[in-house]
Design a protein around this motif. Structure first.
Motif: not given
Length: 482
Positions: A164-175
Motif C-alpha cells: 500500500x505504501x508503493x501503491x499510493x505513491x510513497x517511497x520506502x526504506x525498510x529494515x
C-alpha cells in the motif's frame, strides 16, 4: 551452498559500508547456515532514506495505475517463485511447509490486491455552498516512509506494509528482522525485476539498534510503520511522534477464546488448539488463554489436551509443528512454563523439549496446556510467544467476558458458542481490535482493517484493506472557483 544477499539501495544491490555480515541459521538444525546478509550501519540506513527522498517526487507523479502495473508484475514473479520462497521461509523461520506456503501466497495476494486498488485511488467530490465552485478532495502520498518488520511473518507483514505504501505513491526504506530476512529481501528482488524505478523502495539488513533507529529518526522520513515487541514499539512511537512523524505500531497480544456452556466442546477444542499451536504459537494473534465455562471445563481440558498430544513435531517439511525460531525464544517459552508451575498451574501436557533423533539440536518445545490458571498469573497476563495455552475456569458468560478483557492487551479475541445473544454481546463488549465468533483467533482477511486496542497497538492507524491506504495518504481539500 549458503545464499548471499545484499542491501538494495537506489536500484543497486550492494554490501554494507562496514563490509561486515551476519548469518541466518535453520532453527530445526541450528548448525546449518541458510544465508548471509550485510550487517549494516547508520550510514547504510541513511543512504536508503536519502535514495527514497530523491525518488519521491517522480514516484508520486507516476500515474497510480502505472504504479499498480509494477505491483502486479511483482506479484506474478513472487507467484512463480512460490516453491523456493516457501523453502527459504521454512529454513529461516521454522514454519511448516503448509504454513510457509500459505504465508507466501498471502504476500502474492496482497500485491495483487493493492495493484488493483490503484485504479480507484483519488478523492471525493462534494457540493459547494456557493455558485461556480468545484469542491473536491485529493489524496496525496505522505512522502518517505520507514518500515520496520518482525521475523514471525517475514514476508506477509513486509508485504502488507510495502504494497500500500508503493501503491499510493510513497517511497520506502525498510529494515526486516535479522532473524529471518531472506523472504523480505526477495520482495525487493521481485520489485526490481518488475521495473520499479531506482530509489523508490530500499531495503537494508542489520540490527534494530543502529539501522532501525536511523530509519525511525532520519529527518527526511515522514511516516513510520513498526510491527514488533511492545517495549521496542513504545520507543519507536515516542521517538517518531517527538519528531512530528506519522506513526503506526502493531505490538503484542494475550488473546482469549471464551468457551460457552452451549459450545460443542470438541469443536471448541479444535478451534482453540489451532489458534494456540499453529505456527508454533509464534503469532501476535495466537490464542494463549482459553476461558471456559465451569459446566464444560473438565471436558474441554481433556479435549484440548488430546488435540495437543495429536500434533506431530519436527522439521517443517513433513510435520505438523516446527521449532521455535531461535534458542532465546525457546528459552523464553521454557522459562514461562516454569513460572506457571511455580504459580500453581497444573501442567496437563507438554512442558518440555521432545526427545528423539529427528529433533537433533533444533529449538523444539512440546505443545503445552496448563489448567487451574488464575487470570492474575503471569502465564495469563504476559505474552509468551510459544505454543503454551492457559485454561481458565469461569462461572458464567459475564465472568468470562470480564476475564477476557482483564489484560493490558487487546488484539484478537474469539468466542465459541451456540447462543447468538452471547455472540452479539461478546462482539459489542470485548476489548479487542479483532473479534471472532466460532473461529480461531489467528487468521486475517487482507481486505479488512487489522489492529489492536490498549497495549497491542498505538491505536492510531489500522493496517490492510482501505485502512492500509489511509495511513499512507493525506487529504487535500480543493476549492476551484476558476
Amino acid at each position: 551452498m549458503t545464499a548471499r544477499y545484499q542491501n538494495y539501495v537506489s536500484g543497486e544491490w550492494t554490501d554494507s559500508e562496514t563490509n561486515e555480515t551476519f548469518e541466518s541459521t535453520d532453527p530445526a538444525a541450528p548448525a546449518e547456515v541458510v544465508a548471509e546478509y550485510p550487517d549494516s550501519s547508520v550510514a547504510d540506513a541513511n543512504a536508503a532514506v536519502e535514495a527514497a527522498a530523491e525518488a519521491q517526487d517522480d514516484w508520486a507523479d507516476t500515474p497510480a495505475p502505472e504504479r499498480g502495473a509494477i505491483l502486479r508484475e511483482a506479484a506474478s514473479i513472487l507467484a512463480d517463485r512460490k516453491a523456493e520462497l516457501t523453502e527459504l521461509l521454512t529454513r529461516e523461520e521454522g514454519k511448516t511447509h503448509a504454513e510457509a506456503g500459505g504465508e507466501v501466497q498471502r504476500a502474492v495476494d496482497i500485491f495483487y490486491y493493492y495493484a488493483e486498488k490503484t485504479r480507484d485511488l483519488g478523492g471525493s467530490v462534494k457540493s459547494a455552498s456557493g455558485p461556480r465552485t468545484n469542491l473536491y478532495t485529493v489524496d496525496e502520498p505522505v512522502g518517505v516512509v520507514s518500515l520496520v518488520t518482525p521475523w514471525n511473518y517475514p514476508i506477509a507483514i513486509p508485504a502488507w506494509k510495502l504494497a500500500p505504501a508503493l501503491a499510493t505513491g510513497n517511497t520506502v526504506a525498510m529494515k526486516p528482522a535479522k532473524v529471518a530476512p531472506g523472504v523480505a529481501v526477495e520482495l525487493f528482488e521481485a520489485l526490481d525485476e518488475a521495473g520499479l524505478p531506482e530509489g523508490v523502495a530500499n531495503v537494508v539488513t542489520g540490527p534494530g539498534s543502529t539501522v532501525g533507529d536511523a530509519l525511525v529518526t532520519h529527518e527526511d522520513v515522514d511516516a513510520v510503520s513498526f510491527t514488533g515487541s511492545g517495549k521496542v514499539g513504545h520507543m519507536v512511537y515516542d521517538s517518531a511522534t517527538d519528531d512530528g512523524k506519522r506513526v503506526q505500531t502493531e505490538l503484542g497480544g494475550k488473546n482469549p477464546t471464551v468457551v460457552s456452556d452451549s459450545a460443542d466442546v470438541e469443536e471448541a477444542a479444535e478451534i482453540v488448539a489451532a489458534g494456540a499451536f499453529g505456527v508454533t504459537g509464534q503469532a501476535c494473534t495466537a490464542c494463549s488463554r482459553a476461558i471456559v465455562h465451569t459446566d464444560v471445563y473438565d471436558e474441554f481440558v481433556d479435549a484440548v489436551v488430546a488435540e495437543a498430544e495429536s500434533i506431530e513435531i519436527g522439521p517443517g517439511d513433513e510435520y505438523d509443528m516446527g521449532p521455535q525460531v531461535t534458542e532465546s525464544e525457546l528459552e523464553g517459552t521454557l522459562d514461562y512454563i516454569g513460572i506457571a508451575e511455580d504459580e500453581g498451574a497444573t501442567l496437563e501436557t507438554g512442558g518440555g523439549q521432545p526427545d528423539g533423533e529427528r529433533f537433533g539440536d533444533g529449538y523444539y518445545v512440546e505443545p503445552t496446556v496448563f489448567s487451574d490458571v488464575e487470570n492474575d498469573f503471569r502465564i495469563a497476563q504476559e505474552e509468551v510467544f510459544g505454543p503454551v495455552l492457559a485454561v481458565i475456569e469461569v462461572e458464567d458468560f459475564e465472568d468470562g467476558l470480564e476475564t477476557a478483557n482483564d489484560v493490558d492487551y487487546g488484539l484478537s479475541a474469539s468466542i465459541v458458542t451456540d447462543d447468538h445473544t452471547e455472540a452479539e454481546r461478546f462482539v459489542d463488549e470485548v476489548e479487542a481490535g479483532v473479534a471472532k465468533i466460532n473461529a480461531k483467533t489467528t487468521g486475517l482477511e487482507l481486505h479488512v482493517p487489522f489492529g489492536g486496542f490498549k497495549q497491542s497497538s498505538s491505536e492510531t492507524w489500522r493496517e490492510q484493506g482501505d485502512a492500509g491506504i489511509d495511513f499512507y495518504t493525506i487529504e487535500k481539500t480543493v476549492y476551484d472557483s476558476f
